[in-house]
Write an enzyme that holds these catalytic residues in place. Structure first.
Site, PDB file in Angstrom:
ATOM      1  N   LEU A  29      -8.154  -6.844 -26.515  1.00  0.00           N
ATOM      2  CA  LEU A  29      -6.735  -6.554 -26.344  1.00  0.00           C
ATOM      3  C   LEU A  29      -5.841  -7.302 -27.336  1.00  0.00           C
ATOM      4  O   LEU A  29      -6.122  -8.444 -27.698  1.00  0.00           O
ATOM      5  CB  LEU A  29      -6.322  -6.897 -24.906  1.00  0.00           C
ATOM      6  CG  LEU A  29      -7.140  -6.201 -23.810  1.00  0.00           C
ATOM      7  CD1 LEU A  29      -6.674  -6.645 -22.427  1.00  0.00           C
ATOM      8  CD2 LEU A  29      -7.078  -4.684 -23.930  1.00  0.00           C
ATOM      9  N   HIS A  30      -4.785  -6.612 -27.762  1.00  0.00           N
ATOM     10  CA  HIS A  30      -3.802  -7.197 -28.686  1.00  0.00           C
ATOM     11  C   HIS A  30      -2.396  -6.908 -28.164  1.00  0.00           C
ATOM     12  O   HIS A  30      -2.240  -6.375 -27.052  1.00  0.00           O
ATOM     13  CB  HIS A  30      -4.010  -6.641 -30.097  1.00  0.00           C
ATOM     14  CG  HIS A  30      -4.117  -5.136 -30.139  1.00  0.00           C
ATOM     15  ND1 HIS A  30      -3.067  -4.312 -29.823  1.00  0.00           N
ATOM     16  CD2 HIS A  30      -5.158  -4.303 -30.434  1.00  0.00           C
ATOM     17  CE1 HIS A  30      -3.424  -3.051 -29.937  1.00  0.00           C
ATOM     18  NE2 HIS A  30      -4.711  -3.001 -30.298  1.00  0.00           N
TER      19      HIS A  30
ATOM     20  N   HIS B 259      -1.674  -3.419 -26.599  1.00  0.00           N
ATOM     21  CA  HIS B 259      -2.108  -3.287 -25.203  1.00  0.00           C
ATOM     22  C   HIS B 259      -1.160  -4.072 -24.285  1.00  0.00           C
ATOM     23  O   HIS B 259      -0.806  -3.624 -23.199  1.00  0.00           O
ATOM     24  CB  HIS B 259      -3.520  -3.845 -25.016  1.00  0.00           C
ATOM     25  CG  HIS B 259      -4.571  -3.165 -25.844  1.00  0.00           C
ATOM     26  ND1 HIS B 259      -5.187  -3.786 -26.906  1.00  0.00           N
ATOM     27  CD2 HIS B 259      -5.136  -1.937 -25.752  1.00  0.00           C
ATOM     28  CE1 HIS B 259      -6.080  -2.970 -27.432  1.00  0.00           C
ATOM     29  NE2 HIS B 259      -6.075  -1.839 -26.755  1.00  0.00           N
TER      30      HIS B 259
ATOM     31  N   LYS C 275      -0.978  -2.093 -34.880  1.00  0.00           N
ATOM     32  CA  LYS C 275      -2.008  -2.966 -34.306  1.00  0.00           C
ATOM     33  C   LYS C 275      -3.139  -2.111 -33.764  1.00  0.00           C
ATOM     34  O   LYS C 275      -2.905  -1.074 -33.144  1.00  0.00           O
ATOM     35  CB  LYS C 275      -1.422  -3.815 -33.185  1.00  0.00           C
ATOM     36  CG  LYS C 275      -0.372  -4.765 -33.683  1.00  0.00           C
ATOM     37  CD  LYS C 275      -0.408  -6.071 -32.925  1.00  0.00           C
ATOM     38  CE  LYS C 275       0.704  -6.963 -33.453  1.00  0.00           C
ATOM     39  NZ  LYS C 275       0.334  -8.356 -33.492  1.00  0.00           N
TER      40      LYS C 275
ATOM     41  N   ARG D  63      -9.560  -2.055 -34.174  1.00  0.00           N
ATOM     42  CA  ARG D  63     -10.401  -1.761 -35.349  1.00  0.00           C
ATOM     43  C   ARG D  63      -9.902  -2.464 -36.618  1.00  0.00           C
ATOM     44  O   ARG D  63     -10.628  -2.489 -37.614  1.00  0.00           O
ATOM     45  CB  ARG D  63     -10.493  -0.255 -35.575  1.00  0.00           C
ATOM     46  CG  ARG D  63     -11.376   0.450 -34.550  1.00  0.00           C
ATOM     47  CD  ARG D  63     -11.728   1.875 -34.944  1.00  0.00           C
ATOM     48  NE  ARG D  63     -12.770   2.434 -34.107  1.00  0.00           N
ATOM     49  CZ  ARG D  63     -12.550   3.270 -33.066  1.00  0.00           C
ATOM     50  NH1 ARG D  63     -11.333   3.632 -32.764  1.00  0.00           N
ATOM     51  NH2 ARG D  63     -13.574   3.723 -32.361  1.00  0.00           N
TER      52      ARG D  63
HETATM   53  P1  AMP Z   1      -7.733   1.394 -26.962  1.00  0.00           P
HETATM   54  O1  AMP Z   1      -8.180   0.107 -26.361  1.00  0.00           O
HETATM   55  O2  AMP Z   1      -7.674   1.399 -28.452  1.00  0.00           O
HETATM   56  O3  AMP Z   1      -8.438   2.600 -26.364  1.00  0.00           O
HETATM   57  O4  AMP Z   1      -6.208   1.558 -26.520  1.00  0.00           O
HETATM   58  C1  AMP Z   1      -5.825   1.511 -25.172  1.00  0.00           C
HETATM   59  C2  AMP Z   1      -4.378   1.955 -25.052  1.00  0.00           C
HETATM   60  O5  AMP Z   1      -3.554   1.077 -25.815  1.00  0.00           O
HETATM   61  C3  AMP Z   1      -4.160   3.371 -25.598  1.00  0.00           C
HETATM   62  O6  AMP Z   1      -3.276   4.077 -24.745  1.00  0.00           O
HETATM   63  C4  AMP Z   1      -3.554   3.109 -26.945  1.00  0.00           C
HETATM   64  O7  AMP Z   1      -2.723   4.155 -27.396  1.00  0.00           O
HETATM   65  C5  AMP Z   1      -2.755   1.850 -26.693  1.00  0.00           C
HETATM   66  N1  AMP Z   1      -2.528   1.141 -27.961  1.00  0.00           N
HETATM   67  C6  AMP Z   1      -3.459   0.737 -28.859  1.00  0.00           C
HETATM   68  N2  AMP Z   1      -2.864   0.171 -29.932  1.00  0.00           N
HETATM   69  C7  AMP Z   1      -1.528   0.230 -29.709  1.00  0.00           C
HETATM   70  C8  AMP Z   1      -0.381  -0.189 -30.448  1.00  0.00           C
HETATM   71  N3  AMP Z   1      -0.489  -0.756 -31.646  1.00  0.00           N
HETATM   72  N4  AMP Z   1       0.836   0.018 -29.909  1.00  0.00           N
HETATM   73  C9  AMP Z   1       0.958   0.616 -28.694  1.00  0.00           C
HETATM   74  N5  AMP Z   1      -0.084   1.030 -27.942  1.00  0.00           N
HETATM   75  C10 AMP Z   1      -1.307   0.841 -28.441  1.00  0.00           C
END
Ligand code: AMP
Length: 280
Positions: free
Chosen positions: A34-35, A38, A184, A187
């Site tokens: 998480l960043h 998230h 952000k 990856r």
């Molecule tokens: P992931 O862990 O990449 O599957 O992302 C989980 C959720 O966080 C998804 O709904 C993504 O769209 C959201 N998310 C990932 N990166 C960002 C970001 N930079 N800004 C806003 N939401 C994000």
């Protein structure tokens, strides 16, 4: 410290208790590592719900055979610290075996999953829709939070919820960026220092596209052409797609003046990055 549970039963026990107390429940589905992106979703969910569940699951079914499922970064300890600080109440961190055993059922959304990312990732959205449906049935939240960073995913999930009558409000949240503009992403950790610099071509070309629209250009083809030319100046970048589409149907837009999504996927070295902007 925030509880991290591995089983569906445990999640249901927590949620049952909250419901008995009359509390509302929010869900933030993630793949962990998480960043701040998230975190912004979790904080929004905490503001709008009494109890927030964060699912932290690298979902194997949304990765293609040659994609990065094995190497996808994982750090549940750091994730727990971030979730706790953001005010979440529970982390669901199942093993793939808890989520999938001998399943014969999948959820798929037609048409809007075949374009943009669906072209190079033909099984990706089936995996997303199936896991998100399962999470919805496990947590049964009032609201679920998704980032506009994955604009196609947000569009597909909204359509799935409408088509299958899930009684859940889908909340889209803005893209969180690094100070220099890079969106952000978990990856981003794959990028070398040189690639990290090169990756700025995504947000730079989006800025160019947006400024063309703001100064009156409405020809979508002309705008995507300029954006592609800008990305192609970067030797480490290889374009998967750069497109301007209707925000709901994801069909190509001819006129870029409104209700559009400008989206791109670009390889920087071996890492595939996505970014976009919307004008609604
Ligand atoms: P992931 O862990 O990449 O599957 O992302 C989980 C959720 O966080 C998804 O709904 C993504 O769209 C959201 N998310 C990932 N990166 C960002 C970001 N930079 N800004 C806003 N939401 C994000």
């Amino acid at each position: 410290m925030i509880p991290v549970v591995k089983t569906i039963d445990e999640v249901r026990q927590y949620v049952k208790l909250w419901r008995k107390e009359g509390k509302t429940v929010g869900l933030v589905p993630t793949m962990g590592y998480l960043h701040e992106g998230h975190k912004s979703l979790i904080e929004r969910a905490v503001k709008e719900n009494d109890c927030v569940v964060v699912s932290d699951f690298v979902n194997p079914t949304q990765f293609g055979p040659n994609e990065d499922f094995e190497t996808y970064p994982r750090d549940i300890q750091a994730d727990a610290v971030l979730c706790e600080a953001a005010g979440a109440k529970l982390i669901f961190n199942p093993e793939p075996s808890e989520m999938y055993h001998d399943a014969l059922t999948t959820v798929s959304v037609d048409k809007i999953t075949k374009v943009l990312c669906g072209k190079t990732r033909p099984t990706h959205f089936n995996g997303v829709c199936t896991v998100v449906s399962k999470l919805f049935n496990i947590v049964m939240p009032d609201k679920a939070y998704f980032g506009q960073k994955d604009a196609q995913q947000l569009c597909v999930v909204k359509k799935m919820v409408k088509d299958l009558n899930f009684d859940i409000e889908i909340v889209g949240c803005p893209i969180i960026r690094e100070a220099d503009g890079l969106a952000k992403s978990s990856r981003n950790t794959y990028l070398s220092a040189e690639e990290r610099k090169a990756a700025l071509c995504l947000s730079r070309s989006l800025k160019l596209g947006r400024s063309m629209i703001e100064s009156g250009e409405t020809n979508a083809a002309k705008i995507t052409q300029a954006m592609k030319a800008d990305i192609n100046k970067e030797p480490l970048a290889r374009i998967d797609y750069v497109e301007i589409v209707n925000i709901e149907t994801l069909e190509p837009a001819v006129d870029a003046s409104g209700h559009i999504l400008a989206a791109m996927a670009v390889y920087i070295g071996k890492t595939r990055l996505i970014d976009n902007f919307m004008i609604d």
